[in-house]
Scaffold this active site. Sequence first.
Site, PDB file in Angstrom:
ATOM      1  N   THR A  16       0.748  -1.131  -0.114  1.00 54.71           N
ATOM      2  CA  THR A  16       0.172  -0.008   0.168  1.00 54.71           C
ATOM      3  C   THR A  16       0.840   1.259   0.004  1.00 54.71           C
ATOM      4  O   THR A  16       0.491   2.317  -0.524  1.00 54.71           O
ATOM      5  CB  THR A  16      -0.962   0.119   1.341  1.00 54.71           C
ATOM      6  OG1 THR A  16      -0.337   0.192   2.285  1.00 54.71           O
ATOM      7  CG2 THR A  16      -1.925  -1.349   1.111  1.00 54.71           C
ATOM      8  N   LEU A  96      18.923  -4.768   4.935  1.00 51.48           N
ATOM      9  CA  LEU A  96      19.863  -4.661   4.117  1.00 51.48           C
ATOM     10  C   LEU A  96      21.391  -4.373   4.413  1.00 51.48           C
ATOM     11  O   LEU A  96      21.624  -3.946   5.850  1.00 51.48           O
ATOM     12  CB  LEU A  96      19.819  -3.384   3.084  1.00 51.48           C
ATOM     13  CG  LEU A  96      18.340  -3.429   2.293  1.00 51.48           C
ATOM     14  CD1 LEU A  96      18.115  -2.097   1.643  1.00 51.48           C
ATOM     15  CD2 LEU A  96      18.583  -4.626   0.868  1.00 51.48           C
ATOM     16  N   HIS A 112       8.303   3.364   8.534  1.00 49.55           N
ATOM     17  CA  HIS A 112       8.149   2.421   9.817  1.00 49.55           C
ATOM     18  C   HIS A 112       7.021   2.761  10.558  1.00 49.55           C
ATOM     19  O   HIS A 112       7.078   4.073  10.832  1.00 49.55           O
ATOM     20  CB  HIS A 112       9.613   2.509  10.623  1.00 49.55           C
ATOM     21  CG  HIS A 112       9.559   1.363  11.676  1.00 49.55           C
ATOM     22  ND1 HIS A 112       9.654   0.065  11.599  1.00 49.55           N
ATOM     23  CD2 HIS A 112       9.167   1.775  13.131  1.00 49.55           C
ATOM     24  CE1 HIS A 112       9.512  -0.452  12.755  1.00 49.55           C
ATOM     25  NE2 HIS A 112       9.251   0.187  13.671  1.00 49.55           N
ATOM     26  N   VAL A 147      18.903  -1.591  12.479  1.00 47.04           N
ATOM     27  CA  VAL A 147      17.520  -1.928  12.189  1.00 47.04           C
ATOM     28  C   VAL A 147      16.697  -0.512  12.405  1.00 47.04           C
ATOM     29  O   VAL A 147      16.641  -0.366  13.982  1.00 47.04           O
ATOM     30  CB  VAL A 147      17.126  -3.109  12.874  1.00 47.04           C
ATOM     31  CG1 VAL A 147      15.717  -3.512  12.811  1.00 47.04           C
ATOM     32  CG2 VAL A 147      18.099  -4.210  12.407  1.00 47.04           C
ATOM     33  N   ASP A 148      15.977  -0.090  11.607  1.00 43.58           N
ATOM     34  CA  ASP A 148      15.397   1.222  11.952  1.00 43.58           C
ATOM     35  C   ASP A 148      15.983   2.276  12.730  1.00 43.58           C
ATOM     36  O   ASP A 148      15.652   2.939  13.556  1.00 43.58           O
ATOM     37  CB  ASP A 148      13.959   0.742  12.633  1.00 43.58           C
ATOM     38  CG  ASP A 148      13.103  -0.257  11.848  1.00 43.58           C
ATOM     39  OD1 ASP A 148      13.097  -0.424  10.658  1.00 43.58           O
ATOM     40  OD2 ASP A 148      12.583  -1.127  12.337  1.00 43.58           O
ATOM     41  N   GLU A 177       1.238   6.989   7.158  1.00 41.66           N
ATOM     42  CA  GLU A 177       2.350   6.290   6.529  1.00 41.66           C
ATOM     43  C   GLU A 177       2.435   6.927   5.055  1.00 41.66           C
ATOM     44  O   GLU A 177       3.446   7.312   4.501  1.00 41.66           O
ATOM     45  CB  GLU A 177       2.433   4.817   6.629  1.00 41.66           C
ATOM     46  CG  GLU A 177       2.800   4.161   7.876  1.00 41.66           C
ATOM     47  CD  GLU A 177       3.141   2.730   7.701  1.00 41.66           C
ATOM     48  OE1 GLU A 177       3.699   2.224   6.752  1.00 41.66           O
ATOM     49  OE2 GLU A 177       2.637   2.097   8.596  1.00 41.66           O
TER      50      GLU A 177
HETATM   51  C1  GAR Z   1       3.967  -0.937   6.721  1.00 41.26           C
HETATM   52  O1  GAR Z   1       3.223  -0.476   7.874  1.00 41.26           O
HETATM   53  C2  GAR Z   1       5.293  -0.302   6.996  1.00 41.26           C
HETATM   54  O2  GAR Z   1       5.643   0.886   7.970  1.00 41.26           O
HETATM   55  C3  GAR Z   1       5.876  -1.703   7.669  1.00 41.26           C
HETATM   56  O3  GAR Z   1       5.398  -2.779   6.947  1.00 41.26           O
HETATM   57  C4  GAR Z   1       4.127  -2.235   6.427  1.00 41.26           C
HETATM   58  C5  GAR Z   1       3.948  -2.582   4.836  1.00 41.26           C
HETATM   59  O4  GAR Z   1       2.781  -2.254   4.468  1.00 41.26           O
HETATM   60  N1  GAR Z   1       7.246  -1.718   7.578  1.00 41.26           N
HETATM   61  C6  GAR Z   1       8.135  -2.215   8.641  1.00 41.26           C
HETATM   62  O5  GAR Z   1       7.809  -2.598   9.667  1.00 41.26           O
HETATM   63  C7  GAR Z   1       9.649  -2.099   8.639  1.00 41.26           C
HETATM   64  N2  GAR Z   1      10.191  -2.246   9.880  1.00 41.26           N
HETATM   65  P1  GAR Z   1       2.441  -2.277   2.859  1.00 41.26           P
HETATM   66  O6  GAR Z   1       3.097  -3.264   2.231  1.00 41.26           O
HETATM   67  O7  GAR Z   1       1.116  -2.010   2.470  1.00 41.26           O
HETATM   68  O8  GAR Z   1       3.202  -0.795   2.296  1.00 41.26           O
END
Ligand code: GAR
Length: 210
Positions: A16, A96, A112, A147-148, A177
């Site tokens: 998304t 990565l 994140h 990590v983040d 986000e």
């Molecule tokens: C999102 O909430 C993003 O912030 C999270 O994965 C989801 C992906 O959603 N990422 C992490 O937690 C990275 N540490 P999406 O595929 O619908 O964009």
Amino acid sequence: MTEKFKVAALASGRGTNLQALLDEAGRPGSPFSVVLVISDNPQAHALERANREGVATAVVLRKDHPSRASFDEALADTAKRYGVELVCLAGFMRVLTSAFLSRFRGRVINIHPSLLPSFPGLDAPRQALEKGVKVTGCTVHFVDEGVDTGPIITQIPVDVEPDDTVETLSARILVREHVAYVRSVRQIAEGKIPFPHPALALAIPPMETP
Ligand code: GAR
């Protein structure tokens, strides 16, 4: 016509955030275009989203590579072939290594679902609920070898409601986000944020552990 700023997204799942970037890139006058979507998961819905918009896709499988470093090199080689200037992690569920980051120093960003440095890693909305915080949110940041942990570009707060579940809280964060990610990529493409990130561009990568 001037060339648009070239963005690639790395996505493992539903995509998304990728969709938000694709929608923005498709608006008249957008300063950037999404030229490539790479996934480590051939089933990722993100790939369908890219196909629908006519954006090139590539699948790079971890199991086809003997080490994390060679997997990361394959990802970087793919992105380099498309002249990518900015790499956006959009739900890419792998960390990565410097084998990738040294090829795109200061040019990789991530979204994140928490106000970093709180709740890095997996399941950030669940971590926030378990801790009982009253405000959480999302963060867009440059990616370093942690990590983040990289330098923060923008954050949007989200209130935690007393009856929130992981699902309801995650859904409200996700809406923010999309706003935060699109805004950040636009600002980078428009030259409003120092780019590549100066400290990361100069960074000497740590020694690789085997
Ligand atoms: C999102 O909430 C993003 O912030 C999270 O994965 C989801 C992906 O959603 N990422 C992490 O937690 C990275 N540490 P999406 O595929 O619908 O964009």
